[in-house]
Design an enzyme around this catalytic site. Structure first.
Site, short mmCIF file in Angstrom:
data_model
loop_
_atom_site.label_atom_id
_atom_site.label_comp_id
_atom_site.label_asym_id
_atom_site.label_seq_id
_atom_site.Cartn_x
_atom_site.Cartn_y
_atom_site.Cartn_z
N CYS A 112 -5.32 -33.03 -4.37
CA CYS A 112 -6.49 -33.27 -3.44
C CYS A 112 -7.58 -33.79 -4.04
CB CYS A 112 -6.62 -32.18 -2.57
SG CYS A 112 -7.62 -32.36 -1.09
N HIS A 220 -0.91 -31.76 -0.21
CA HIS A 220 -1.04 -30.02 -0.62
C HIS A 220 0.23 -29.61 -0.62
CE1 HIS A 220 -5.48 -29.84 -0.09
NE2 HIS A 220 -5.26 -30.60 0.59
N GLU A 222 1.02 -27.18 -2.77
CA GLU A 222 0.54 -25.72 -3.06
C GLU A 222 1.02 -24.70 -1.53
OE1 GLU A 222 -3.00 -26.70 -0.91
OE2 GLU A 222 -1.73 -27.81 -2.49
#
Length: 257
Positions: A112, A220, A222
């Site tokens: 990001c 993203h 994660e």
């Protein structure tokens, strides 16, 4: 299980009457559970830090996402309040850290804000409010108080054949959770495109001729690392690269002895 150290970027935030240098838990959890590494938070103190000493101690660098944006003064952009918020202490730390990590062949995963830092560190520029460009998708998160809804996997990106990420995911289309209002405009000279959104927005890059894994993604991974196979794959690839670097460094030490 071996758990090598990975340097993790931090945001500078003000709350509870203190100044905090912090990183969101999702990134740290993904580093531990997905990459199998030990995340080490790096305070954003810029040139007060000996980054060479840091990079001698760690075997990877992970750059997290953030609500803040890279300051436009670093790429001759518009430093208006509308393009903020900014975190210049983080900029002063992450950009030189990126350059030094690449010079030393330390694996890098940039997520990001991280991919935008990577691009600026290598001479690229950023576009602001990209949803306003003609023909562009709205890449911003949906308005919701529910984080699972905001980070839902919904967008298609195309992985470039023969790229680094094609080795991770295979070539073709995958679904990701990309949510951003800024993006790469002019690509840094040492970067190459790894993935594109259907509107042509650059969603992933890698460093040309990098000595180790050096990838940035705008989405993203994660957030869903424990439940989405593609999110898990990129952290596993990063973790494998970190362990390979640690093993090589250990071998060099042994040979020196």
């Amino acid at each position: 299980m071996q758990q090598p150290l990975v340097a993790v970027s931090t945001d500078v935030r003000q709350f509870d009457n203190y100044t905090w240098h912090a990183a969101p838990q999702q990134y740290l959890e993904a580093a531990v559970a997905g990459a199998g590494v030990f995340p080490l938070l790096v305070p954003s103190f810029g040139d007060r830090l000996d980054l060479d000493e840091l990079l001698s101690a760690v075997d990877g660098v992970m750059l997290t996402g953030s609500k803040s944006n890279v300051h436009p003064a670093l790429y001759n952009g518009d430093p208006s309040e509308a393009n903020g918020p900014y975190d210049q202490a983080r900029d002063a730390t992450t950009l030189p850290l990126i350059r030094k990590a690449l010079e030393r062949g330390v694996p890098v995963l940039a997520i990001c804000r991280g991919i935008q830092e990577l691009n600026v560190a290598l001479g690229g520029t950023l576009g602001t409010e990209i949803q306003e460009r003609e023909g562009s998708l709205d890449h911003r998160a949906p308005v919701s108080d529910n984080q699972d809804e905001r980070f839902a996997i919904h967008q298609t990106v195309s992985i470039k054949p023969g790229s680094c990420l094609a080795g991770v995911f295979g070539a073709g289309d995958i679904k990701v959770n990309s949510l951003h209002r800024q993006g790469i405009d002019r690509l840094g000279s040492k970067l190459q495109i790894e993935a594109l959104a259907t509107d042509g927005t650059i969603e992933a890059v890698s460093v040309k001729d990098a000595r180790a894994f050096a990838v940035g993604v705008q989405w993203h991974p994660e957030y869903w690392v424990k439940s989405d196979s593609n999110s898990a794959k990129i952290f596993k690839a990063f973790g494998d690269a970190v362990r390979l670097h640690a093993a090589a460094k250990g071998g060099m030490r042994a040979a020196a002895e």
